[in-house]
Design a protein around this motif. Structure first.
Motif, PDB file in Angstrom:
ATOM      1  N   GLN A  17     -12.766  30.391 -15.028  1.00 15.60           N
ATOM      2  CA  GLN A  17     -13.235  30.680 -13.680  1.00 15.60           C
ATOM      3  C   GLN A  17     -14.580  31.396 -13.693  1.00 15.60           C
ATOM      4  O   GLN A  17     -15.449  31.108 -12.874  1.00 15.60           O
ATOM      5  N   PHE A  18     -14.764  32.323 -14.627  1.00 17.53           N
ATOM      6  CA  PHE A  18     -15.988  33.107 -14.669  1.00 17.53           C
ATOM      7  C   PHE A  18     -17.149  32.401 -15.347  1.00 17.53           C
ATOM      8  O   PHE A  18     -18.291  32.817 -15.213  1.00 17.53           O
ATOM      9  N   SER A  19     -16.888  31.336 -16.087  1.00 14.49           N
ATOM     10  CA  SER A  19     -17.964  30.694 -16.856  1.00 14.49           C
ATOM     11  C   SER A  19     -18.179  29.242 -16.468  1.00 14.49           C
ATOM     12  O   SER A  19     -18.579  28.443 -17.296  1.00 14.49           O
ATOM     13  N   GLN A  20     -17.953  28.903 -15.226  1.00 11.93           N
ATOM     14  CA  GLN A  20     -18.047  27.512 -14.791  1.00 11.93           C
ATOM     15  C   GLN A  20     -19.414  26.893 -15.061  1.00 11.93           C
ATOM     16  O   GLN A  20     -19.510  25.772 -15.531  1.00 11.93           O
ATOM     17  N   ASN A  21     -20.477  27.590 -14.783  1.00 13.94           N
ATOM     18  CA  ASN A  21     -21.811  27.014 -14.949  1.00 13.94           C
ATOM     19  C   ASN A  21     -22.453  27.369 -16.295  1.00 13.94           C
ATOM     20  O   ASN A  21     -23.588  26.995 -16.541  1.00 13.94           O
ATOM     21  N   LEU A  22     -21.745  28.071 -17.164  1.00 17.78           N
ATOM     22  CA  LEU A  22     -22.312  28.481 -18.448  1.00 17.78           C
ATOM     23  C   LEU A  22     -21.888  27.586 -19.609  1.00 17.78           C
ATOM     24  O   LEU A  22     -22.518  27.611 -20.662  1.00 17.78           O
ATOM     25  N   VAL A  23     -20.835  26.810 -19.430  1.00 17.01           N
ATOM     26  CA  VAL A  23     -20.308  25.988 -20.519  1.00 17.01           C
ATOM     27  C   VAL A  23     -20.302  24.515 -20.114  1.00 17.01           C
ATOM     28  O   VAL A  23     -20.351  24.169 -18.939  1.00 17.01           O
ATOM     29  N   ASN A  24     -20.215  23.643 -21.125  1.00 19.18           N
ATOM     30  CA  ASN A  24     -20.181  22.202 -20.865  1.00 19.18           C
ATOM     31  C   ASN A  24     -18.745  21.726 -20.675  1.00 19.18           C
ATOM     32  O   ASN A  24     -17.814  22.536 -20.591  1.00 19.18           O
ATOM     33  N   GLU A  25     -18.539  20.421 -20.640  1.00 21.72           N
ATOM     34  CA  GLU A  25     -17.208  19.858 -20.371  1.00 21.72           C
ATOM     35  C   GLU A  25     -16.202  20.130 -21.484  1.00 21.72           C
ATOM     36  O   GLU A  25     -15.001  20.030 -21.279  1.00 21.72           O
ATOM     37  N   HIS A  26     -16.681  20.504 -22.667  1.00 21.16           N
ATOM     38  CA  HIS A  26     -15.793  20.836 -23.782  1.00 21.16           C
ATOM     39  C   HIS A  26     -15.513  22.333 -23.874  1.00 21.16           C
ATOM     40  O   HIS A  26     -14.937  22.794 -24.851  1.00 21.16           O
ATOM     41  N   ALA A  27     -15.953  23.098 -22.875  1.00 15.33           N
ATOM     42  CA  ALA A  27     -15.794  24.555 -22.809  1.00 15.33           C
ATOM     43  C   ALA A  27     -16.562  25.266 -23.913  1.00 15.33           C
ATOM     44  O   ALA A  27     -16.158  26.303 -24.405  1.00 15.33           O
ATOM     45  N   ASN A  28     -17.688  24.675 -24.316  1.00 12.34           N
ATOM     46  CA  ASN A  28     -18.554  25.271 -25.322  1.00 12.34           C
ATOM     47  C   ASN A  28     -19.905  25.586 -24.716  1.00 12.34           C
ATOM     48  O   ASN A  28     -20.358  24.911 -23.788  1.00 12.34           O
ATOM     49  N   ILE A  29     -20.561  26.571 -25.272  1.00 17.38           N
ATOM     50  CA  ILE A  29     -21.941  26.842 -24.901  1.00 17.38           C
ATOM     51  C   ILE A  29     -22.784  25.726 -25.502  1.00 17.38           C
ATOM     52  O   ILE A  29     -22.560  25.320 -26.644  1.00 17.38           O
ATOM     53  N   ALA A  30     -23.713  25.211 -24.715  1.00 13.20           N
ATOM     54  CA  ALA A  30     -24.499  24.061 -25.153  1.00 13.20           C
ATOM     55  C   ALA A  30     -25.272  24.367 -26.434  1.00 13.20           C
ATOM     56  O   ALA A  30     -25.990  25.368 -26.520  1.00 13.20           O
ATOM     57  N   ARG A  31     -25.087  23.508 -27.436  1.00  9.91           N
ATOM     58  CA  ARG A  31     -25.823  23.611 -28.695  1.00  9.91           C
ATOM     59  C   ARG A  31     -25.725  22.278 -29.421  1.00  9.91           C
ATOM     60  O   ARG A  31     -24.865  21.454 -29.127  1.00  9.91           O
ATOM     61  N   ARG A  32     -26.584  22.072 -30.380  1.00 10.13           N
ATOM     62  CA  ARG A  32     -26.574  20.836 -31.149  1.00 10.13           C
ATOM     63  C   ARG A  32     -25.510  20.887 -32.224  1.00 10.13           C
ATOM     64  O   ARG A  32     -25.017  21.939 -32.591  1.00 10.13           O
ATOM     65  N   GLY A  33     -25.164  19.724 -32.726  1.00 13.74           N
ATOM     66  CA  GLY A  33     -24.203  19.642 -33.811  1.00 13.74           C
ATOM     67  C   GLY A  33     -22.873  19.090 -33.359  1.00 13.74           C
ATOM     68  O   GLY A  33     -22.687  18.732 -32.199  1.00 13.74           O
ATOM     69  N   PRO A  34     -21.937  19.034 -34.277  1.00 17.93           N
ATOM     70  CA  PRO A  34     -20.621  18.478 -33.936  1.00 17.93           C
ATOM     71  C   PRO A  34     -19.844  19.385 -32.988  1.00 17.93           C
ATOM     72  O   PRO A  34     -20.047  20.594 -32.955  1.00 17.93           O
ATOM     73  N   VAL A  35     -18.964  18.789 -32.231  1.00 22.16           N
ATOM     74  CA  VAL A  35     -18.129  19.543 -31.292  1.00 22.16           C
ATOM     75  C   VAL A  35     -16.943  20.121 -32.074  1.00 22.16           C
ATOM     76  O   VAL A  35     -16.187  19.375 -32.693  1.00 22.16           O
ATOM     77  N   PRO A  36     -16.782  21.439 -32.070  1.00 19.76           N
ATOM     78  CA  PRO A  36     -15.661  22.041 -32.807  1.00 19.76           C
ATOM     79  C   PRO A  36     -14.330  21.772 -32.110  1.00 19.76           C
ATOM     80  O   PRO A  36     -14.278  21.491 -30.914  1.00 19.76           O
TER      81      PRO A  36
END
Length: 52
Positions: A17-36
């Motif tokens: 609820q608090f991080s709706q616009n801070l994370v992507n659809e995978h609930a990660n902070i945007a960064r390059r590389g594989p999705v953990p």
């Protein structure tokens, strides 16, 4: 500690609820590389649930 999973689920919902616009659809902070497998929000929620 017997209801860690319950605390984790509740904490994860609050984090989402608090991080709706801070994370992507995978609930990660945007960064390059594989999705953990374990998302950034899940790590935060587990840490908060373990501390409570």
């Amino acid at each position: 500690m017997h209801n860690l999973h319950t605390k984790f689920v509740k904490t994860l919902e609050i984090c989402k609820q608090f991080s709706q616009n801070l994370v992507n659809e995978h609930a990660n902070i945007a960064r390059r590389g594989p999705v953990p497998e374990f998302s950034d929000l899940e790590v935060v929620a587990l840490s908060l649930a373990a501390e409570s």
